[in-house]
Design a protein around this motif. Structure first.
Motif, PDB file in Angstrom:
ATOM      1  N   GLY A 198      47.899  39.160  40.356  1.00  0.00           N
ATOM      2  CA  GLY A 198      48.794  38.801  39.270  1.00  0.00           C
ATOM      3  C   GLY A 198      48.608  37.369  38.811  1.00  0.00           C
ATOM      4  N   THR A 235      48.066  41.632  45.985  1.00  0.00           N
ATOM      5  CA  THR A 235      48.447  41.973  44.606  1.00  0.00           C
ATOM      6  C   THR A 235      49.021  40.758  43.886  1.00  0.00           C
ATOM      7  OG1 THR A 235      50.669  42.697  45.171  1.00  0.00           O
ATOM      8  CG2 THR A 235      48.935  44.353  45.254  1.00  0.00           C
ATOM      9  N   ASN A 264      57.148  40.662  44.074  1.00  0.00           N
ATOM     10  CA  ASN A 264      56.199  40.951  45.138  1.00  0.00           C
ATOM     11  C   ASN A 264      56.428  40.047  46.329  1.00  0.00           C
ATOM     12  OD1 ASN A 264      55.261  42.463  43.045  1.00  0.00           O
ATOM     13  ND2 ASN A 264      53.105  42.141  43.515  1.00  0.00           N
ATOM     14  N   SER A 296      54.094  37.013  34.886  1.00  0.00           N
ATOM     15  CA  SER A 296      53.404  36.738  36.131  1.00  0.00           C
ATOM     16  C   SER A 296      54.347  36.101  37.141  1.00  0.00           C
ATOM     17  CB  SER A 296      52.218  35.824  35.844  1.00  0.00           C
ATOM     18  OG  SER A 296      51.197  36.018  36.751  1.00  0.00           O
ATOM     19  N   SER A 344      50.246  45.313  39.477  1.00  0.00           N
ATOM     20  CA  SER A 344      49.374  44.158  39.292  1.00  0.00           C
ATOM     21  C   SER A 344      48.152  44.514  38.468  1.00  0.00           C
ATOM     22  CB  SER A 344      48.923  43.623  40.654  1.00  0.00           C
ATOM     23  OG  SER A 344      49.938  42.880  41.241  1.00  0.00           O
TER      24      SER A 344
END
Lengths: 97, 95, 315
Positions: free
Chosen positions: B19, B15, B42, B35, A24
């Motif tokens: 993003g 996180t 994630n 993204s 990230s």
């Protein structure tokens, strides 16, 4: 034995989370699209892989463990191919906002 | 252990929030596609961790569906952002 | 503050942020990206609320299929986008829209927060009679047994929606193949993905359909995954959309709802009421109905995204 297992889980999941953070942060901070893509794939490969590894001891049975691994392999396949396609779009310049 | 896994899920969720800044800022469409891919991967990690922490194995099924469909949506994005390939060498009729 | 409520707070904030971005985005493409991201995060929120069936549907339809539908629509509107943004509604109208949306959101929030504790619910009654349906998943029992009428009408409405999309076909291409011709490099990465992913996807789709009887899942989520895999193969150019004049296609579209109706009326003779299941046969009939609705739903969802026919039918 279960104490060492717990240590193993904590270490692997923490390492996986670290790679997600790296992905990230890379997505945010790297200068151009292609290098951001590079950062992103680290999260998918290593981050998710380590987390799946850490969750395997806690999976309830062989089928559940297999499902975890299949999810990881699916994400690997999907993100690898999508990354290549996105890279082609990025190299062509994409459409500016 | 459950608390640790839940905290790890929260960390990965943070996180995702990081993003999201790329969706808002990212100058090109490729950045936004990345993204979305990040949220997919994630998100799968968040679901697997939370599912293991709370003892809901069905969260793994949602993770499977997420993995499949995030890829599908990304493919559609890329196709729409790519100009069509000139089909001069393609056979005229598909059997 | 416990870990769980902190997690929920972070999730809620992220959802609000991405929703605000989707509304405020200037370009259609960026807004669709935001929408898909919103759908993915919303499915995580549903899991946090312990609604796994809804989470599956949200991930499949909300972000996956609807996202691709919107992309197709945006691609078709690309030529008119410049003209459209030139005639944006004025500030007063937009403030009015924002106020109306906020009022609706506020009303829902007040309604949810002011529910008596414990909230009135039929869940215990639903769980109590679960054994007579032979199912283990109360959501599936509600969908196919207690409120079978809703599901029957929905399956017909979905076919009607498809007919509505078809009604946009110009006369000269009626009966032809929907959507543009997709040509992708047969050795390229998209073709590779479209060869490797669908077998896995079809297995997962059928698994989620089958497991819906006792665990979260069901025919709708399974059919969506199957439709998504078929659309992927179509997008890679490995197969073409079927012409909508094909007989097998039309038969499959109506087979599911017709069978459902037939079993429902048969229930009037065998169990005393329309859409009632005779004693002991409930689980079998439910499985038959779900299996018959699978092809219908898969076809309908895939064809809804594929759109109206744009190419003339082959002879």
């Amino acid at each position: 034995m279960s104490f060492f297992l717990d240590i193993f889980i904590v270490v692997t999941v923490s390492a996986g989370a670290f790679f997600f953070l790296a992905g990230s942060v890379g997505l945010l901070r790297f200068p151009d699209a292609l290098s951001r893509l590079h950062a992103l794939t680290k999260a998918d490969n290593l981050g998710l892989g380590l987390i799946v590894l850490g969750l395997l001891p806690r999976a309830g049975g062989l089928l559940a463990a297999l499902k975890l691994v299949v999810v990881w392999l699916l994400i690997l396949l999907a993100s690898a191919t999508v990354s290549q396609m996105v890279a082609r779009v990025a190299r062509r310049g994409g459409s500016p906002s | 252990m459950n608390d640790f896994l839940l905290a790890a899920a929260g960390f990965v969720l943070a996180t995702i929030a990081l993003g999201l800044a790329r969706i808002v800022r990212g100058p090109t469409d490729a950045d936004r596609m990345m993204s979305v891919q990040l949220i997919g991967s994630n998100g799968v990690a968040v679901l697997l961790l939370a599912g293991a922490a709370e003892g809901t194995p069905a969260a793994g099924d949602v993770a499977l569906a997420l993995a499949l469909l995030a890829a599908f949506a990304s493919v559609a994005f890329v196709k729409s952002a790519t100009p069509p390939i000139p089909d001069s060498d393609k056979e005229p009729e598909r059997a | 503050m416990t870990v769980t409520s902190a997690l929920a707070m972070v999730l809620a904030l992220i959802l609000l942020a991405i929703a605000a971005y989707t509304v405020a985005a200037r370009r259609t493409f960026a807004a669709i990206e935001g929408f898909v991201a919103y759908g993915l995060l919303l499915s995580i929120a549903w899991v946090a609320l312990s609604s796994i069936d809804v989470a599956l549907t949200e991930a499949a339809i909300g972000s996956g299929l609807t996202g691709v539908l919107l992309i197709g629509a945006a691609a078709r509107l690309r030529t008119t986008e410049a003209a459209l943004s030139a005639e944006r509604p004025g500030a007063p109208l937009r403030w009015l829209a924002a106020a109306a949306s906020a009022a609706v959101a506020g009303g829902i929030a007040v309604a949810v927060l002011s529910l008596p504790d414990p909230a009135p619910t039929l869940a215990p009654a639903a769980a109590e009679h679960l054994a007579s349906t032979g199912l283990g998943n109360p959501v599936t029992a509600v969908l196919i047994a207690y409120r079978a009428l809703d599901t029957l009408l929905e399956s017909i409405v979905v076919v009607f929606a498809l007919i509505g999309v078809w009604s946009l076909t110009p006369d000269r291409t009626w009966g032809g193949r929907p959507g543009p011709e997709h040509a992708a490099d047969p050795n390229g990465i998209l073709a590779y993905l479209a060869r490797l992913l669908p077998p896995i996807g079809i297995t997962v789709g059928l698994y989620i359909f089958w497991v819906g009887a006792d665990l979260p899942g069901g025919k709708f989520q399974g059919a969506t995954i199957l439709a998504a895999m078929w659309l992927l193969v179509m997008m890679a150019g490995l197969t073409d959309a079927p012409p909508i004049s094909r007989t097998w296609l039309r038969i499959l579209l109506v087979a599911g709802p017709l069978l459902f109706i037939a079993i429902g009326f048969a229930g009037a003779l065998t169990a005393g009421a329309v859409l009632a299941y005779p004693e002991g046969y409930a689980k079998l009939l439910i499985k038959v109905i779900e299996a018959a609705l699978m092809p219908t739903l898969t076809l309908t969802l895939a064809l809804l995204v594929a759109g109206a026919s744009e190419r003339t039918a082959p002879p």
